[in-house]
Design an enzyme around this catalytic site. Structure first.
Site, PDB file in Angstrom:
ATOM      1  N   TRP A 159       0.874  -1.189   0.000  1.00  0.00           N
ATOM      2  CA  TRP A 159       0.000   0.000   0.000  1.00  0.00           C
ATOM      3  C   TRP A 159       0.905   1.232   0.000  1.00  0.00           C
ATOM      4  CZ3 TRP A 159       0.756   3.384   3.994  1.00  0.00           C
ATOM      5  CH2 TRP A 159       1.290   2.888   5.193  1.00  0.00           C
ATOM      6  N   GLU A 206       7.720   8.045  13.931  1.00  0.00           N
ATOM      7  CA  GLU A 206       7.925   7.382  12.633  1.00  0.00           C
ATOM      8  C   GLU A 206       8.837   8.219  11.733  1.00  0.00           C
ATOM      9  OE1 GLU A 206       6.823   4.430  11.728  1.00  0.00           O
ATOM     10  OE2 GLU A 206       5.106   3.980  13.005  1.00  0.00           O
ATOM     11  N   GLU A 244       8.675   1.031   6.470  1.00  0.00           N
ATOM     12  CA  GLU A 244       8.464   2.005   7.552  1.00  0.00           C
ATOM     13  C   GLU A 244       8.311   3.438   7.013  1.00  0.00           C
ATOM     14  OE1 GLU A 244       8.053   1.860  10.758  1.00  0.00           O
ATOM     15  OE2 GLU A 244       8.458  -0.239  11.159  1.00  0.00           O
ATOM     16  N   HIS A 282       4.951   5.078   6.784  1.00  0.00           N
ATOM     17  CA  HIS A 282       4.142   5.388   7.976  1.00  0.00           C
ATOM     18  C   HIS A 282       4.154   6.881   8.295  1.00  0.00           C
ATOM     19  CE1 HIS A 282       4.888   0.966   9.379  1.00  0.00           C
ATOM     20  NE2 HIS A 282       4.220   1.059   8.262  1.00  0.00           N
ATOM     21  N   GLU A 339       8.654  -2.906  18.175  1.00  0.00           N
ATOM     22  CA  GLU A 339       7.667  -3.099  17.102  1.00  0.00           C
ATOM     23  C   GLU A 339       6.308  -3.470  17.716  1.00  0.00           C
ATOM     24  OE1 GLU A 339       7.833  -2.509  13.919  1.00  0.00           O
ATOM     25  OE2 GLU A 339       9.936  -2.553  13.380  1.00  0.00           O
ATOM     26  N   THR A 379       4.849  -0.293  19.215  1.00  0.00           N
ATOM     27  CA  THR A 379       4.339   0.591  18.161  1.00  0.00           C
ATOM     28  C   THR A 379       3.021   0.051  17.609  1.00  0.00           C
ATOM     29  OG1 THR A 379       6.673   0.872  17.598  1.00  0.00           O
ATOM     30  CG2 THR A 379       5.087   1.858  16.114  1.00  0.00           C
ATOM     31  N   ASP A 401       1.523  -3.544   9.379  1.00  0.00           N
ATOM     32  CA  ASP A 401       2.960  -3.577   9.033  1.00  0.00           C
ATOM     33  C   ASP A 401       3.792  -3.870  10.274  1.00  0.00           C
ATOM     34  OD1 ASP A 401       2.374  -2.840   6.447  1.00  0.00           O
ATOM     35  OD2 ASP A 401       3.468  -0.928   6.490  1.00  0.00           O
ATOM     36  N   GLU A 402       3.480  -3.153  11.353  1.00  0.00           N
ATOM     37  CA  GLU A 402       4.267  -3.321  12.590  1.00  0.00           C
ATOM     38  C   GLU A 402       4.156  -4.757  13.099  1.00  0.00           C
ATOM     39  OE1 GLU A 402       5.891  -0.811  12.602  1.00  0.00           O
ATOM     40  OE2 GLU A 402       4.836   1.089  12.809  1.00  0.00           O
ATOM     41  N   HIS A 423       6.553  -6.870  11.210  1.00  0.00           N
ATOM     42  CA  HIS A 423       7.935  -6.597  11.643  1.00  0.00           C
ATOM     43  C   HIS A 423       8.194  -7.233  13.016  1.00  0.00           C
ATOM     44  CE1 HIS A 423       7.549  -2.640   9.121  1.00  0.00           C
ATOM     45  NE2 HIS A 423       7.600  -3.709   8.368  1.00  0.00           N
TER      46      HIS A 423
HETATM   47 FE   LIG Z   1       7.848  -0.769  12.799  1.00  0.00          FE
HETATM   48 FE   LIG Z   2       6.270   2.273  11.740  1.00  0.00          FE
END
Ligand SMILES: [Fe+2]
Ligand SMILES: [Fe+2]
Length: 318
Positions: free
Chosen positions: A21, A64, A101, A104, A154, A157, A186-187, A190
């Site tokens: 995305w 971020e 990242e 973000h 991570e 977050t 996403d986090e 990760h």
């Molecule tokens: Fe992250």
């Molecule tokens: Fe992030």
């Protein structure tokens, strides 16, 4: 051996750039004739979000946006060849992770700008200050500690973005809620990867891994944006931001305790075998740590309402 495993994780866990995305998927399209209607709707949705939620979101965005420091730190730790185009698994991971990242901060920054709820110059000054000051997660050049740190961070977050999404939903902005959930997704990927790297380290070197986990937790996990106020006119920006996230439940001492609990269980600290003499102390310390933080959380009083300088003081009818 570990580098090879990390390289495989880039393929299995991180996404091809063409499949990712991008911030524009969530933002008004300025090339379209109906962009003004989209903007009006965005303003209507965001007008009802409480100041505290906007402040907390700004703090998350600033965190971020200091990505240059995090990539530098990570490469200092793993990039022995000093080559950013290296095919080494760790270096490939650092590039692919950074690229994910990077979206973000871009997305949250643009969205917050369009809301008109922020004093963007003040926000930009804080971002500038934070990158200017650097980043010190206190991992003492120990790669194991840095993987403990990233596993923890991570997850932290992810929790912050998930909770912000819930508050956005409550305030009636389902677009912002979708943004927060997408970033949290996403986090989560990760987090899973870093935890798996550390699980492998526990398999290969249980004594070293346990020692590093203990050392990292004794120092405490500092937030990546902790230096945002160092040298700034207002030395309290970071502590005010932390108080707000605590107050509105975006990220609290309870979360800190639960993350420890989660990692201690995941890495099976209580039942870990093959330990040298003297490591039982580290084991005990880690196994009791979550309950110690829970006791601190129980005793903490709710911080007062704080207004941060990141907010715009005049609300414009649009
Ligand atoms: Fe992250
Ligand atoms: Fe992030």
């Amino acid at each position: 051996m570990l580098a090879e495993f990390v390289g495989q994780t880039v393929e299995s866990t991180l996404l091809d750039p063409d499949d990712c995305w991008q911030p524009t998927d969530f933002l008004p399209d300025f090339s379209q004739p109906d962009v003004m209607d989209e903007l009006i709707q965005l303003r209507e949705r965001t007008d009802n979000i409480p100041d505290s939620v906007i402040s907390s979101l700004v703090g998350n965005m600033i965190t971020e946006e200091a990505l240059p420091s995090y990539q530098t730190y990570f490469n200092l730790m793993v990039n022995e060849e000093r080559d950013l185009t290296s095919g080494n698994g760790w270096v490939r991971w650092s590039r692919a992770w950074t690229a994910e990242e990077n979206r973000h901060g871009d997305l949250l920054n643009k969205y917050l700008y369009l809301t008109g709820r922020c004093d963007m110059k003040k926000v930009e000054q804080t971002i500038h200050r934070l990158i200017y000051n650097g980043f010190n997660p206190q991992t003492n050049q120990d790669p194991y500690q840095s993987i403990v740190y990233t596993s923890f961070q991570e997850r932290a977050t992810k929790i912050s973005h998930v909770n912000t999404g819930k508050l956005a939903d409550k305030a009636g902005d389902n677009s912002l809620s979708r943004i927060c959930k997408t970033i949290a997704g996403d986090e989560a990927r990760h987090e899973k990867a870093y935890k798996t790297f550390m699980t492998k380290i526990f398999e290969i070197d249980p004594n070293g891994a346990l020692k590093s986990f203990e050392q990292m937790m004794r120092k405490q996990i500092v937030m990546p944006a902790v230096l945002m106020a160092e040298g700034a006119k207002n030395p309290n920006i970071f502590s005010d931001f932390s108080a707000i996230t605590q107050k509105i439940g975006v990220y609290t001492t309870w979360d800190y305790a639960r993350i420890i609990e989660h990692l201690v269980a995941l890495w099976k600290i209580e039942t870990i075998t093959g330990l040298q003499d003297g490591m039982a102390k580290a084991q005990d310390y880690l196994c009791n740590l979550a309950s110690r933080y829970k006791k601190i959380a129980e005793r903490m009083k709710v911080p007062d309402e704080i207004n941060l300088e990141w907010l715009s003081n005049k609300k414009m009818a649009f």
